[in-house]
Scaffold this active site. Structure first.
Site, short mmCIF file in Angstrom:
data_model
loop_
_atom_site.label_atom_id
_atom_site.label_comp_id
_atom_site.label_asym_id
_atom_site.label_seq_id
_atom_site.Cartn_x
_atom_site.Cartn_y
_atom_site.Cartn_z
CG PHE A 60 -2.12 -1.03 0.97
CD1 PHE A 60 -3.28 -0.66 0.29
CD2 PHE A 60 -2.02 -2.33 1.44
CE1 PHE A 60 -4.31 -1.57 0.09
CE2 PHE A 60 -3.04 -3.25 1.24
CZ PHE A 60 -4.20 -2.86 0.56
CB SER A 61 0.85 4.34 2.05
OG SER A 61 -0.44 4.76 1.67
CG ASN A 62 5.65 0.54 3.08
OD1 ASN A 62 5.01 1.24 3.86
ND2 ASN A 62 6.48 -0.41 3.48
CE LYS A 64 0.56 8.23 -0.16
NZ LYS A 64 -0.26 7.01 -0.18
CE1 TYR A 177 -0.19 9.66 3.06
CE2 TYR A 177 -2.03 8.32 3.81
CZ TYR A 177 -0.78 8.42 3.24
OH TYR A 177 -0.12 7.28 2.85
#
Length: 391
Positions: A60-62, A64, A177
């Site tokens: 997921f947001s890793n 980014k 966010y």
């Protein structure tokens, strides 16, 4: 003689035994050297499959972190600048409208006082929202109705839909966010002439040997994809028990190519691949980025008074934001006492990474508990990690 890492191992094992986690993989680094690896629990509880170091996780947001690095690589190439207005690359995002304070309808707007810059996008101060964390608000309803989150959209279609929505605030004036990193992903594609996945492979994953990091898991690797679980009560993360959630965020996610390669949350990866990326971002020469770029990433980039803040979550004014990741300017009540200067972020399913350039140490935690990032086990793991590393 007992190892300084035993307490960390025991804490993770306890989380599995108490049914807070199905399994967990952890790695700690001093400089670029991995000094501890630990794996416990199961990749698939129902099938009784033990978790291994080569299992694949939804990060997921890793994601980014890779997208932010892609932008910074293009900056180092001289192909873009962080103070560039985003409309230079995505004309649809010019002349933004901003939702007025106290608006009760989506058409109650005023013109943006300036353009969104790439720096705004890197720091989540652009005025964009996620439309996920603030139920009941005007923008939450508008984001949902727009279809901007639909996985079958192309990157270009995603930008076209986002362009129809007003900003939550004037660019640069707040921290929220948002889908900003997904916008940056499209900028990377436009500037490079490659798809996001192609750019990742050419400039990050290929050179670093991250062979299992991708936007989907092909059939030969499917048996290595971990099962996804959630807690039995989202509102009470201290209640033990796990519920299988393989259909999240939508049926078929990560098992077939999606139309849009989400730069904000679309990748899968392994413990080893994530460690390779973290090693390449440790201080010093010969990494993925130049030392001066790494220093910029680890420096607060938001205006005084702005900090990381999620709706209905405890405030930590000491957690500010750098280029693509949070920066811990002042440890809060849940942080290890020596963690000042830490750069970090995590994913919705519980994957976490942190780098402390000041102490030249780092940690990676991989697990699959939906809405896991920010749960108590992540704080416990960080405290044990700092102590095990001598801090």
């Amino acid at each position: 003689m007992s190892s300084p890492f035993q307490a960390l191992h025991a804490a993770l094992q306890s989380q599995v035994e108490r049914q807070f986690l199905s399994g967990a993989s952890s790695a700690l680094l001093r400089g670029r050297e991995v000094v501890d690896r630990f794996v416990c629990g199961q990749a698939d509880v129902e099938a009784g499959v033990p978790l291994r170091e080569d299992h694949i996780f939804r990060v997921f947001s890793n994601t980014k972190l890779l997208t932010s690095c892609a932008v910074l690589l293009l900056m180092e190439d001289g192909r873009l600048r962080l103070d560039d207005p985003v409309e230079r690359y995505l004309p649809q995002l010019a002349r933004r409208q901003v939702l007025r304070a106290g608006a009760t309808r989506i058409d109650q707007v005023e013109p943006a006082r300036r353009a969104i810059t790439l720096h705004d996008l890197m720091t989540h101060t652009s005025g964009l929202s996620y439309g996920l964390f603030d139920p009941g608000t005007v923008l939450y309803q508008a984001y949902g109705a727009s279809g901007v989150h639909k996985p079958m959209l192309s990157q270009a279609q995603f930008i076209d839909l986002l362009a129809t929505l007003p900003l939550a605030f004037q660019p640069g004036e707040r921290w929220e966010y948002s889908l900003a990193t997904d916008v940056l992903a499209r900028v990377v594609e436009v500037v490079s002439g490659q798809s996001l996945g192609e750019f990742f492979q050419a400039r990050i994953c290929g050179p670093l040997g991250m062979g299992d990091t991708a936007f989907w898991v092909p059939e030969p690797k499917r048996a290595r994809l971990t099962a996804l679980y959630g807690g039995t009560d989202f509102m009470n993360p201290l209640q033990p028990g796990l519920v299988r959630m393989d259909a999240a965020p939508y049926p078929g996610a990560y098992t077939s190519p999606a139309s849009r390669q989400s730069g904000g949350g679309g990748l899968v990866s392994t413990l080893d691949d994530t460690v390779r990326l973290v090693q390449a971002l440790m201080p010093g020469e010969g990494g993925l980025l130049r030392p001066d770029t790494l220093a910029q990433m680890a420096r607060n980039q938001v205006a005084p008074g702005l900090h990381v803040q999620f709706p209905n979550m405890p405030s930590n004014p000491g957690r500010v934001f750098g280029l693509g990741s949070s920066v811990l300017a002042q440890p809060g009540v849940f942080d290890p006492p020596q963690s000042a200067g830490e750069v970090s972020w995590g994913g919705l399913a519980g994957t976490v990474w942190w780098i402390n350039p000041r102490l030249n140490i780092a940690g990676v935690l991989m697990t699959q508990r939906y809405y896991g990032f920010g749960n108590p086990y992540t704080f416990e793991w960080r405290h044990h990690a700092y102590r095990a590393l001598g801090h």
